[in-house]
Design an enzyme around this catalytic site. Structure first.
Site, PDB file in Angstrom:
ATOM      1  N   CYS A 111     -91.630 -21.899  -8.642  1.00 30.71           N
ATOM      2  CA  CYS A 111     -91.318 -20.590  -9.227  1.00 30.71           C
ATOM      3  C   CYS A 111     -92.091 -19.444  -8.577  1.00 30.71           C
ATOM      4  O   CYS A 111     -91.692 -18.282  -8.686  1.00 30.71           O
ATOM      5  CB  CYS A 111     -91.589 -20.607 -10.724  1.00 30.71           C
ATOM      6  SG  CYS A 111     -90.596 -21.800 -11.643  1.00 30.71           S
ATOM      7  N   HIS A 249     -92.197 -13.176 -13.233  1.00 30.68           N
ATOM      8  CA  HIS A 249     -91.354 -14.368 -13.231  1.00 30.68           C
ATOM      9  C   HIS A 249     -90.764 -14.555 -14.621  1.00 30.68           C
ATOM     10  O   HIS A 249     -91.451 -14.408 -15.630  1.00 30.68           O
ATOM     11  CB  HIS A 249     -92.213 -15.574 -12.831  1.00 30.68           C
ATOM     12  CG  HIS A 249     -91.542 -16.892 -13.026  1.00 30.68           C
ATOM     13  ND1 HIS A 249     -90.278 -17.161 -12.574  1.00 30.68           N
ATOM     14  CD2 HIS A 249     -91.974 -18.043 -13.624  1.00 30.68           C
ATOM     15  CE1 HIS A 249     -89.952 -18.401 -12.875  1.00 30.68           C
ATOM     16  NE2 HIS A 249     -90.956 -18.950 -13.518  1.00 30.68           N
ATOM     17  N   ASN A 279     -84.505 -19.463 -16.529  1.00 28.78           N
ATOM     18  CA  ASN A 279     -85.493 -19.553 -15.450  1.00 28.78           C
ATOM     19  C   ASN A 279     -84.792 -20.019 -14.178  1.00 28.78           C
ATOM     20  O   ASN A 279     -84.379 -21.172 -14.082  1.00 28.78           O
ATOM     21  CB  ASN A 279     -86.597 -20.531 -15.861  1.00 28.78           C
ATOM     22  CG  ASN A 279     -87.698 -20.662 -14.822  1.00 28.78           C
ATOM     23  OD1 ASN A 279     -87.577 -20.180 -13.699  1.00 28.78           O
ATOM     24  ND2 ASN A 279     -88.779 -21.337 -15.188  1.00 28.78           N
TER      25      ASN A 279
END
Length: 362
Positions: A111, A249, A279
């Site tokens: 990520c 994020h 996500n």
């Protein structure tokens, strides 16, 4: 001094939408369970390969910058879900774009991949080795999900975002950053049996358990991103109050809220789009950046702060000073191939496979 200004941006979201209500038809979950815990209402499921998502985001970023692919010195593709390991997925993007002059490589920091990749691209430009670099974050995470586990299957989605960075004399682009990794806890977020450590002829029936220890990840994410952002602000001599927009994020809305609180930032100064996409790992930051620009939330000279946390456990933050242009030079009219199937149709075979897998029986 040479800077690496962001001159182009583009995103690609596959059209098939998988809602929380859809998930409630294939597992024991509901919107009432998912949304309060995560901030997620829906996510996208791709009907094309990861490199196709990356390529379309790249085409849109190049058009925005007014560049041809042949002008690129490098393509950096941040991804934890490459379509191929050998050769790298970046080479598929290069081939599709016709960027024959570019050096290409994948970068896997999960990520945090886009934040890492933007740092690498900036360093290459500041060193004088390159002038124009395409940085992409692209993921097809739905391929890895265990659709029998509501703790992880509800969290992730597919998508891609990209930026073009170019050498500039104007103070702009990434002006401070901090990268790191908390590898002592790397096992709390990982996909076992997916790599050369796996027994070569072991039969997993294409089924991979996505290990995800949510509470521990939450704690470490808040700490890691909080420390990284504090370090970056100190490096640049910038106070939290001078940040015009926080672009974090998009892993969990509660993590985003904790980060904003730590910086004493009102939520109207935070870019949040997790509700629509879930996500998307390395793609979350560039997708959020693109949407912030589309919504007019970025002005010339603004300070943007980004932070991310992912498997590894990697973490990082970057301070971006925006340049003079906030609108595209041109647009790209290309689209993904049409998708006739629903998101549920796209994952149906995987759902049945996950339900039948030994790890989920009895």
């Amino acid at each position: 001094m040479t800077y690496a200004s962001i001159t182009g941006w583009g995103k690609c979201l596959p059209p098939a939408v998988l809602t929380n209500d859809d998930l409630g038809t294939i597992m024991d979950t509901s919107d009432e369970w998912i949304y309060p815990r995560t901030g997620i209402k829906a996510r996208r499921v791709s009907h094309v390969s990861q490199s196709e998502l990356a390529t379309l985001a790249a085409r849109r970023a190049l058009a925005c910058a007014g560049l041809e692919a042949t002008e690129l010195d490098a393509i950096i593709l941040a991804t934890a879900t490459p379509g191929t390991l050998v050769p790298n997925s970046a080479s598929a993007v290069q081939q599709a774009l016709g960027a024959h002059r570019a050096a290409v490589f994948d970068l896997n920091a999960a990520c945090t991949g886009f934040v890492y990749s933007l740092s690498v691209a900036t360093s290459l430009i500041q060193s004088g080795m390159m002038k124009k670099i395409l940085v992409i974050g692209a993921e097809r995470l739905t391929y890895l999900l265990d659709w029998a586990r509501r703790d992880t299957a509800v969290l992730f989605g597919d998508g891609a975002g990209a930026v073009v960075v170019e050498a500039s004399d104007l103070e702009s682009g990434l002006i401070a950053n901090k990268l790191g990794s908390d590898s002592e806890a790397r096992e709390i977020l990982h996909v076992p049996n997916f790599g050369s450590d796996r027994a070569r002829f072991a039969d997993t029936d294409g089924h991979y358990i996505f290990n995800f220890e949510g509470q521990e990840i939450f704690k470490r994410a808040v700490r890691g991103m909080g420390e990284a952002t504090a370090t970056v602000l100190a490096q640049a001599g910038i106070t939290p109050e001078q940040i015009d927009l926080l672009v974090p994020h998009q892993a969990n809305v509660r993590i985003i809220e904790f980060l904003a609180k730590r910086m004493n930032a009102d939520m109207d100064k935070v870019m949040v789009n997790i509700e629509q996409y879930g996500n998307t790992s390395a793609a979350t930051v560039p997708i959020a950046l693109c949407e912030a620009l589309e919504q007019g939330r970025v002005k010339p000279g603004n300070y943007l702060l980004t932070a991310a946390f992912g498997a590894g456990l990697t973490w990082g933050a970057g301070l971006i000073k925006w340049g003079e242009r906030v609108t595209p030079i041109a647009t790209c009219d290309d689209e993904l191939p049409p998708c006739e199937a629903s998101a549920l149709d796209l994952i149906r075979a995987a759902v049945e496979g996950c339900k039948a897998a030994p790890a989920n029986q009895g």
